[in-house]
Design an enzyme around this catalytic site. Structure first.
Site, mmCIF file in Angstrom:
data_model
loop_
_atom_site.group_PDB
_atom_site.id
_atom_site.type_symbol
_atom_site.label_atom_id
_atom_site.label_comp_id
_atom_site.label_asym_id
_atom_site.label_seq_id
_atom_site.Cartn_x
_atom_site.Cartn_y
_atom_site.Cartn_z
ATOM 1 N N ASP A 2 1.006 -1.024 -0.146
ATOM 2 C CA ASP A 2 -0.174 0.037 0.059
ATOM 3 C C ASP A 2 0.934 1.233 0.080
ATOM 4 O OD1 ASP A 2 -2.018 1.784 0.018
ATOM 5 O OD2 ASP A 2 -3.180 0.939 1.674
HETATM 6 C C1 BGC Z 1 -4.870 3.475 -0.376
HETATM 7 C C2 BGC Z 1 -5.043 2.316 -1.335
HETATM 8 C C3 BGC Z 1 -4.799 2.944 -2.826
HETATM 9 C C4 BGC Z 1 -3.549 3.516 -2.724
HETATM 10 C C5 BGC Z 1 -3.136 4.167 -4.082
HETATM 11 C C6 BGC Z 1 -3.735 4.149 -0.441
HETATM 12 O O1 BGC Z 1 -3.646 5.289 0.486
HETATM 13 O O2 BGC Z 1 -4.995 2.763 0.948
HETATM 14 O O3 BGC Z 1 -6.225 1.412 -1.474
HETATM 15 O O4 BGC Z 1 -4.805 1.912 -3.820
HETATM 16 O O5 BGC Z 1 -3.577 4.437 -1.820
HETATM 17 O O6 BGC Z 1 -3.747 5.562 -4.248
#
Ligand code: BGC
Length: 725
Positions: free
Chosen positions: A205
């Site tokens: 993540d």
């Molecule tokens: C979120 C993810 C997301 C990623 C990219 C993160 O803050 O938890 O779900 O895919 O950002 O935007």
């Protein structure tokens, strides 16, 4: 230490990863901070609404459409679906997740993965694992016992990985039992790769990696976002010093190379925005849940005028906040859709409550009340404000805004013909008006075509078939996780264990406002001829479903399984299958649900494996978890291994084994005499107390005073020499 060799992967123009999960968020400038405008794409219904369809085939079609748009926008990896469980109705990203139940979550997420990947685009199952809250999400450690992990929080991921084979998985921010998910070798390697056979790329993540070397060693392949080469340099150093075996890096590089090969290259076909908008409307319509409909107030019959009240009817909220936000190709609103559809009916509108703070709510409410008094039927749209549901924060209450609650009460006082439509990405408390409003519609966050889809439901162009994928409790305090959410001091203890959502409410026999699986229709269905058949691969449940009402409609038949005499703690019933049957009035059709053996197993902590318990199982089918229409019990022969007896086995365990019981009785009677022996091997209160003692300890007590050979003979039986004399 291995010598450092150059990584074999050449990524060409690189891979483009974008959110996800309910549409494409492709930013025109891929090097910006990651927040901001994105190119237009279809905003399909977020997971909260898709889940309420209970319909994997439909979710697969939505996934394929998202895959097609990804290709057209030159996106290689869609960062979705999100399949964490709705452990608490306060979860800030519940709108992005499917259900409080792992079977449903896993089935729908697998369909989404299959759909996206059918277009040559990688899906990304996220957030692995146990990311069920936003509070302190980057640091909190989720403390979960092993059985709960296996049966609930890992279960939906396991199903997705084994059946839909996603090309990527995203690790969660949080820790699991003290180890950050991004550096958790047990999660990313032992379970995900070795046990489940995942052969794709684990992506972090965004910002989840604290220690890239530890993450790589644990099985994480791609750190996101990039760190300008800094963490690459750290990895190179770790290989040079021998801290990180080069083979680990090679294997990871191979996985990334495989991903590059897997995703489609070459020109993509043009997408059809109108067709995708129609699909978004169909999916939204199927996800809307008719919670109540007293005296058949809905559908609107077009005979009297309609008052539409609520700013959200004209300016809809179509999705939640945060990384999943899609820039829609267009947006339908309910007011406009109703005016077009009911062209010959008078449709008046009043905002009713302020969209923005600072506007006087009293004047707005006065106008709304005047309309409601005059109208044949009033449709009042209320819901949570934009900032109430967004990534990064959990909700603190289930309440609707106070001025909206006051408005519902005031409108209900002037008209008995009131339909309340709820706009929210999760559960809201309908308790304050549930008994005063005849019709309530859960309109979730429905994506860009939600306004038209709501119109379809209200007018009866579409017969409602949506079902609750999460319980609406009587009170927030009733929620099984309530005492343990969201934790503190960097830790959240999953104290409710296996009893999440309806599992807990059912185990406690608690009343709920609207149960898991609930959703009404404009027609009625009859269930008959239930048969439960044990087959080689599992259990097959068959029944007949008949449309006994006056309209065409779809019934979501749900199968719940319970194991009444189980030797381990279990919820009274768990969802194990769904069949969707679409029928004309008067028509009847067989429905069949297959339950593979694996679905009936529990995780045995002592042996670390899935076990099918022997005994009677109850299979019940119905229209919700609390509207079970037919049930049948079957006896199943399981595969539990009998734990071998030892001197550490309890007296009770020895007595449960017929041969050991006979030996124990013989010796105890000899030593203690008939009457006292009854206190050990009989039914008395003493015997109940004695049953809990490990036999080895009791054996040495005065009176019994067994020598070791006698004690061993009682436990292990005749090993050739007969009873020692
Ligand atoms: C979120 C993810 C997301 C990623 C990219 C993160 O803050 O938890 O779900 O895919 O950002 O935007």
């Amino acid at each position: 230490m291995g010598s450092f060799r150059p990584v074999r992967v050449f990524m060409g123009n690189g891979l483009m990863l974008t959110d996800g999960p309910h549409g494409i968020r492709r930013q025109p400038d891929e090097h910006n901070f990651g927040i901001g405008e994105s190119l237009p794409a279809t905003c399909f219904p977020p997971a909260v609404a898709l889940a309420s369809t209970f319909d994997a085939a439909l979710v697969r079609r939505v996934g394929a459409a998202i895959g097609r748009e990804a290709r057209a926008l030159e996106v290689d990896v869609v960062l979705g679906p999100g399949l964490n469980l709705k452990r608490s109705p306060l979860g800030g990203r519940n709108f992005e997740y499917y259900a409080e139940d792992p079977w449903l979550s896993g089935r729908l997420a697998a369909a989404m993965v299959e759909g996206i990947q059918s277009e040559g685009v990688a899906a990304c199952a996220k957030h692995f694992a146990v990311n069920n809250q936003e509070t302190d999400r980057l640091r909190v450690s989720a403390e979960v016992d092993e059985r709960t992990l296996r049966e609930l929080y890992l279960r939906s991921f396991e199903h997705v990985v084994r059946s839909a084979r996603p090309w990527t998985v995203m690790c969660a921010y949080n820790g699991v039992n003290g180890v950050p998910a991004s550096a958790n070798g047990w999660l990313l390697d032992t379970v995900l790769r070795q046990e489940w056979g995942f052969d794709g790329v684990v992506v972090s993540d965004w910002g989840a990696v604290g220690d890239r070397v530890a993450a790589l060693a644990a099985g994480l392949d791609l750190q996101m976002p990039a760190t300008g080469g800094r963490s690459d340099a750290v990895v190179v150093r770790a290989v040079e010093t021998g801290e990180l075996p080069v083979e680990v890096l090679d294997r990871s590089a191979e996985r990334v190379a495989r991903l590059v090969e897997r995703v489609a290259s070459g020109p993509a076909a043009a997408t059809d925005p109108d067709a995708h908008h129609r699909l978004a409307r169909e999916a939204a319509g199927r996800g809307i849940v008719l919670l109540k409909n007293d005296a058949g107030l809905l559908p609107l019959d077009g005979s009297g005028s309609v008052a539409v009240i609520g700013a959200l009817a004209a300016r809809p909220r179509i999705q939640g906040g945060g990384s999943s936000r899609v820039n829609p190709t267009r947006v339908d609103d309910l007011l406009d859709a109703l005016r077009r559809r009911l062209a010959n009916t008078r449709v008046d509108f009043a905002a009713g409550y302020p969209e923005d703070p600072g506007v006087d709510p009293v004047a707005l409410a006065g106008e709304a009340l005047a309309l409601a008094r005059r109208a044949g039927t009033t449709v009042l749209v209320v819901g949570l404000p934009e900032d109430a549901e967004a990534e990064g924060g959990d909700r603190t209450s289930l309440a609707l805004p106070a001025e909206q609650l006051a408005l519902v009460e005031a409108v209900a006082a002037v008209t008995p013909r009131l339909v309340v439509v709820l706009v929210s990405g999760g559960v809201v408390d309908v308790g304050p008006f549930d008994d005063r409003v005849p019709a309530i519609v859960a309109g979730w966050l429905l994506g860009q075509a939600g306004g038209a889809a709501l119109c379809d439901i209200l007018t009866g162009d579409v017969t409602p078939s949506g079902r609750l994928a999460e319980t609406i409790p009587m009170r927030l305090e009733d929620t099984p996780s309530a005492l343990h959410f969201p934790g503190d001091s960097g830790t959240v203890r999953y104290g409710e264990g296996l009893f999440v959502g309806y599992r807990g409410h059912d185990a406690l026999g608690q009343p709920v406002r609207y149960p898991f699986g609930h959703g009404l229709s404009y027609t009625r269905f009859g269930y008959s001829d239930l048969e439960v058949l044990v087959t080689r691969h599992g259990v097959r449940v068959e029944l007949l479903v008949e449309n006994v009402g006056e309209r065409r409609g779809r019934e979501v038949v749900q199968l719940y399984v319970g194991v009444p005499g189980s030797s381990v703690a279990r919820a009274p019933r768990e969802l194990k299958g769904v069949a969707i049957v679409e029928l004309e009035p008067g028509a009847r059709r067989p429905a069949s649900i297959q339950v593979p053996w694996q679905e009936l197993r529990y995780w045995d902590v002592a042996t670390g494996r899935w076990v099918l318990e022997s005994g009677p199982y109850e299979f019940a089918v119905g229209a919700s978890s609390r509207d079970l229409r037919l049930a049948a019990a079957v006896s199943i022969v399981g595969d539990e291994a009998r734990t071998p007896l030892t001197t550490a086995s309890t007296v009770g365990e020895l007595l449960a084994d017929p041969a050991a019981r006979a030996r124990l009785s013989e010796v105890v009677r000899e030593k203690l005499g008939e009457e006292t022996a009854e206190h050990v091997v009989g039914e008395s209160g003493w015997a109940v107390m004695m049953a809990a003692f490990p036999f080895g300890r009791v054996a040495e007590w005065p009176g019994l005073d067994l020598d070791p050979q006698d004690a061993a003979w009682i436990v292990f039986g005749d090993t050739g020499a007969g009873r020692p004399r």
